[in-house]
Design an enzyme around this catalytic site. Sequence first.
Site, PDB file in Angstrom:
ATOM      1  N   HIS B  61     -10.893 -28.348 -30.254  1.00  0.00           N
ATOM      2  CA  HIS B  61     -12.266 -28.519 -29.792  1.00  0.00           C
ATOM      3  C   HIS B  61     -13.197 -28.818 -30.966  1.00  0.00           C
ATOM      4  O   HIS B  61     -13.634 -27.925 -31.668  1.00  0.00           O
ATOM      5  CB  HIS B  61     -12.710 -27.229 -29.078  1.00  0.00           C
ATOM      6  CG  HIS B  61     -14.021 -27.343 -28.371  1.00  0.00           C
ATOM      7  ND1 HIS B  61     -14.315 -26.601 -27.258  1.00  0.00           N
ATOM      8  CD2 HIS B  61     -15.109 -28.109 -28.605  1.00  0.00           C
ATOM      9  CE1 HIS B  61     -15.541 -26.896 -26.838  1.00  0.00           C
ATOM     10  NE2 HIS B  61     -16.044 -27.807 -27.646  1.00  0.00           N
ATOM     11  N   HIS B  63     -16.485 -31.661 -32.293  1.00  0.00           N
ATOM     12  CA  HIS B  63     -17.425 -32.742 -31.977  1.00  0.00           C
ATOM     13  C   HIS B  63     -17.558 -33.594 -33.231  1.00  0.00           C
ATOM     14  O   HIS B  63     -17.990 -33.109 -34.258  1.00  0.00           O
ATOM     15  CB  HIS B  63     -18.782 -32.165 -31.572  1.00  0.00           C
ATOM     16  CG  HIS B  63     -18.712 -31.322 -30.339  1.00  0.00           C
ATOM     17  ND1 HIS B  63     -18.891 -31.837 -29.081  1.00  0.00           N
ATOM     18  CD2 HIS B  63     -18.425 -30.008 -30.163  1.00  0.00           C
ATOM     19  CE1 HIS B  63     -18.738 -30.869 -28.181  1.00  0.00           C
ATOM     20  NE2 HIS B  63     -18.460 -29.750 -28.804  1.00  0.00           N
ATOM     21  N   LEU B  64     -17.146 -34.864 -33.121  1.00  0.00           N
ATOM     22  CA  LEU B  64     -17.149 -35.712 -34.313  1.00  0.00           C
ATOM     23  C   LEU B  64     -18.280 -36.743 -34.307  1.00  0.00           C
ATOM     24  O   LEU B  64     -18.437 -37.495 -35.253  1.00  0.00           O
ATOM     25  CB  LEU B  64     -15.782 -36.380 -34.505  1.00  0.00           C
ATOM     26  CG  LEU B  64     -14.603 -35.400 -34.673  1.00  0.00           C
ATOM     27  CD1 LEU B  64     -13.311 -36.139 -34.985  1.00  0.00           C
ATOM     28  CD2 LEU B  64     -14.862 -34.342 -35.741  1.00  0.00           C
ATOM     29  N   ASN B  95     -18.668 -35.874 -25.733  1.00  0.00           N
ATOM     30  CA  ASN B  95     -20.131 -35.978 -25.571  1.00  0.00           C
ATOM     31  C   ASN B  95     -20.765 -36.750 -26.712  1.00  0.00           C
ATOM     32  O   ASN B  95     -21.642 -36.273 -27.420  1.00  0.00           O
ATOM     33  CB  ASN B  95     -20.773 -34.588 -25.426  1.00  0.00           C
ATOM     34  CG  ASN B  95     -20.557 -33.709 -26.638  1.00  0.00           C
ATOM     35  OD1 ASN B  95     -19.595 -33.874 -27.370  1.00  0.00           O
ATOM     36  ND2 ASN B  95     -21.447 -32.764 -26.847  1.00  0.00           N
ATOM     37  N   HIS B 182     -16.167 -26.346 -19.845  1.00  0.00           N
ATOM     38  CA  HIS B 182     -17.306 -25.735 -20.539  1.00  0.00           C
ATOM     39  C   HIS B 182     -18.026 -24.965 -19.439  1.00  0.00           C
ATOM     40  O   HIS B 182     -18.727 -25.550 -18.623  1.00  0.00           O
ATOM     41  CB  HIS B 182     -18.195 -26.827 -21.149  1.00  0.00           C
ATOM     42  CG  HIS B 182     -19.530 -26.348 -21.643  1.00  0.00           C
ATOM     43  ND1 HIS B 182     -19.897 -26.403 -22.966  1.00  0.00           N
ATOM     44  CD2 HIS B 182     -20.581 -25.795 -20.996  1.00  0.00           C
ATOM     45  CE1 HIS B 182     -21.124 -25.908 -23.102  1.00  0.00           C
ATOM     46  NE2 HIS B 182     -21.566 -25.539 -21.917  1.00  0.00           N
ATOM     47  N   ASP B 308     -15.012 -25.347 -32.250  1.00  0.00           N
ATOM     48  CA  ASP B 308     -16.163 -25.972 -31.593  1.00  0.00           C
ATOM     49  C   ASP B 308     -17.103 -26.563 -32.648  1.00  0.00           C
ATOM     50  O   ASP B 308     -18.322 -26.437 -32.572  1.00  0.00           O
ATOM     51  CB  ASP B 308     -16.905 -24.983 -30.678  1.00  0.00           C
ATOM     52  CG  ASP B 308     -17.817 -25.701 -29.685  1.00  0.00           C
ATOM     53  OD1 ASP B 308     -17.902 -26.948 -29.728  1.00  0.00           O
ATOM     54  OD2 ASP B 308     -18.458 -25.015 -28.865  1.00  0.00           O
TER      55      ASP B 308
HETATM   56 ZN    ZN Z   1     -18.857 -26.465 -24.746  1.00  0.00          ZN
HETATM   57 ZN    ZN Z   2     -18.093 -28.045 -27.642  1.00  0.00          ZN
END
Ligand code: ZN
Ligand code: ZN
Lengths: 311, 437
Positions: B61, B63-64, B95, B182, B308
Site C-alpha cells: 500500500h 501512493h506514488l 488515486n 479503504h 500507506d
Molecule cells: Zn486508504
Molecule cells: Zn492509502
Amino acid sequence: MAESRHLLDVDDLTREDIERVLESARSFAEVLRRPIKKVPSLRGKTVVNLFYEPSTRTRMSFEVAAKRLSADVMNFTASTSSVEKGESLKDTALTLEAMGVDAVVIRHPVAGAPWLLRQWLEAAILNAGDGMHAHPTQALLDLFTLCDRLGDLEGRTIAYVGDILHSRVARSGIKACRAMGMEVLVVAPPTLLPPAELEGVETGHDLDAVIPRCDALYMLRIQKERQEEGRFPSLEEYTHLYQLNPRRLGKARPGVVVMHPGPMNRGVEIASEVADAPMAAITAQVASGVAVRMAVLFTLLGGAEGGERVA
Amino acid sequence: MPELLIEGARLIDPFNRLDGVMDVAVSRGRIAAVGKTLEKEGREVLDARGKVLAPGFLEVHAHLREPGREDAETLQSGLEAALHGGYTAVCCMPNTEPPLDNAAIAEAVAARARELGLADLFPVGCISRGREGRELAEMALMHLSAARVCAFSDDGSGVQDAGLMRRAMEYVTAFGALIISHAEDAALSLGGQVNEGAVSTAMGLRGIPALAEEVMVARDLLLAEETGCRLHLAHLSTARSVRMLRDAKKRGVPVTAEATPHHLLMSDRDIDGYDTVFKVNPPLRTPADMQALRKATGDGIIDAVASDHAPHTLEDKEREFDYAPFGVVGMESVFPMLYSELVLTGALDLTRLIELLTSGPARVLGVPATDYGMGIIVGARADLVLLDVDGTWTLDAREFASKGRNCPFHGRVVKGRIHCTLKNGKIAYRAPNTGSA
Ligand SMILES: [Zn+2]
Ligand SMILES: [Zn+2]
C-alpha cells in the site's frame, strides 16, 4: 502569561494571571470612563488584526483597545487580504515578520492556526478565536462581567446552554470559570455536545432542571447550519426545549446573570424580553471587551518592559 | 558462473521456515546456492556476517503520485524510496490524477516502472470509474492488460454505495482478483480531522469516529462472506475493527488485513501541537486501539504491515490543520521504526516482523505474474534485503529518497537499518558509509 509572550488559550493562564488581568482591566475600564479615553502605554507599537473570519464586533473591540493604548493598528481581513489569491498563512506571517509588527491578533476558522503563526513570527500572538477551539479574550471578558455582577466567583454555578460542540466561547469559558473555582454545567441536546466529557463539568439535557441551581446562564448562539447537519430537527423544537424565556427565567435564582457572546438570535436561544431584561449582562459583556483587551495587550506588549503605567 | 556470494548472514525467510547462518550465492539474478560454506573463488563477496538477510520486502500500500502530482512523488523517487526501505516490490494505489481506472493508464504506469528498473511495481486499479463510486471500472480489462492488475481499490475514499461494492466483489470472483477496502463511511467521518474523542474535543477539531471505519468493515466483511470474494482491509485502526476481523477469519471469510507503522506506534495522544505531520487517514486512534492492533499484529490476525506511504509537498502540509492533506511518508522508516519500537522491546519477534513485510503481503496479494514471494531458495529471484540490526542512527527525513518529508518519526534515534537491497541479484541500494562489497 507572565512567562508567555502570547495569549493562545486560557490554559496559558494561572488563576493569578487571570486575576492580574482582571485587575488591570478594572483600571482600564476607569480610563474608558474619562473624558479623554486614551493612554500612551503602547505608543510606537504596531498591532495587526489578522482576521480570516468576518467578525466586526471582535475586530472593532481589539481595534478600539489598541488605539486607546496609543498603538498603531493595521487591519488585515480575509476579504481584502491575499487569502483569496491563495497566499498561505505562512507567507502572510513572513510578510508581517518583515514589517516588524509587535502583536498579531488572529481570528481564524481553523483550530490551531494561532499555534502555527507562533512558529513563523516573533510578535506576540493573541488568539481572537480559532475554529471551534478557543477564544481566550472572550473568556476573560466574560469573567470580568461575572465578577462585576456576582463579586467573588468561588463556588458559584454557571450553565453553558446550547451548541457546546462547536463553541470556542464555551470551551475557553468553561476553563476560565473552572480556574476561578466555579462549578460548570453544560446543557444541550446530545448531538450538540462534544464527543468526550469536558473535564470537571456536569452534563445535562434538561434546561428546566438546571436553571434553579445557577448563578449565571450562558446562552450560546445557535446556527441554522447545525440543523442542516441534522443535529436537531427544527429551530422550533430547539426553541421549545432550550430557549431562555421569561417562564424559565422565573425559576432562576434572584440575581441570576444572563449572558450571550453575541450576536443573538432573538427568539431562538434567547427570548427578546430576556435579552433586554435587567439581569441580562449582554451589553456589559461588550463594554468589558475593550477594557479586558486593553489589559491583555498591555500585559503582553507593555507590561514586561515597564511601559508607561496607567494612571 | 555465480557472480555474488553473500557471506555469513543470518537468513530469515518465514515463508520457507528458514533461520540460520548461511552463505547465499547469486547468479544471473537468481539464487544459485544456499549453504553452510560456499565456494568464494571467482565470486564477488559481500561480507554479511552479523547481519540478517531476508527476502526483499513487499509494500502492499503506497501512493506514488504519478501521474498528476509529480511534485509530491514520482514513480522514480517512490521506487527509489522503496529500495532504500528494503522493498523490492510495491503496490501503488490508484488515486492519482487521473486515477488508474482503465487498462491504458495502468499499462502506461507499469511500463514506466519497468523502464526505470528499480523495485517491481504492481499497480492497483480502481473499483469504480474515476474513483467516483458510481459505476464499475473495467476491472477485467485491467487484469487482462500487460499491467496484470490483480487488486482493486478506490483507496483515498471508501466505496459508499453498498450495492456497487457488492457488484464489484461478485464481478472479480470471475478472475480471482482482490478487493482492497479503504473502510470509511463518509457520512460518519464528514469533515473530521483527528480521531473523535478526548483529543478532538481538546483540540477543537472535528472528529473522525472509530465508527466511520467499523461500519464499513462490518459491511465489507458481510459482503465478502456472501460473495466469496477475497477482501483485504487496508490500514485498520480500531480495536473493534480488529475484533470483527478476528471473528470473520474464524468463520472462514476470505479476508486479510494490514496495519501501518504509524497506527502501531502512535495514538492521538502523540499529536504534537497542531503539527499536520500527524494528520493521517484513518486518524491516529486511542492508546487502547493501538494496543489492540499491536496484539493482532503479533498473533497473526493482521497479515501484513503496509506503510500507506503518502508523500505530500511541504507547502501542502505546512498549512492550517483543516486545510492540510492526510498522510505520512513511510517506506524508508518502516523497518527501523518497527524493529526499534516493537522487536527490541520484545513486543514482536524479528521473524514475525519479517513475515509481516514479506510472505504476509505476498499472501495478501496472492501475487500471480511473478515468482515474487518464493523467498530465499535456489531458483528464486534474488530480490533480497540485508539488514543491519546493530547500528544506531538517526532518522532524517531530509535524506529520504522520497520527495515527501512528512515523516512523524523524523529525528528519532533508531536501531536497525537497511544495509543494502538487492534487486535481481544486483545491489540496488546500499546505505551510506557502509563500504563496498
Ligand atoms: Zn486508504
Ligand atoms: Zn492509502
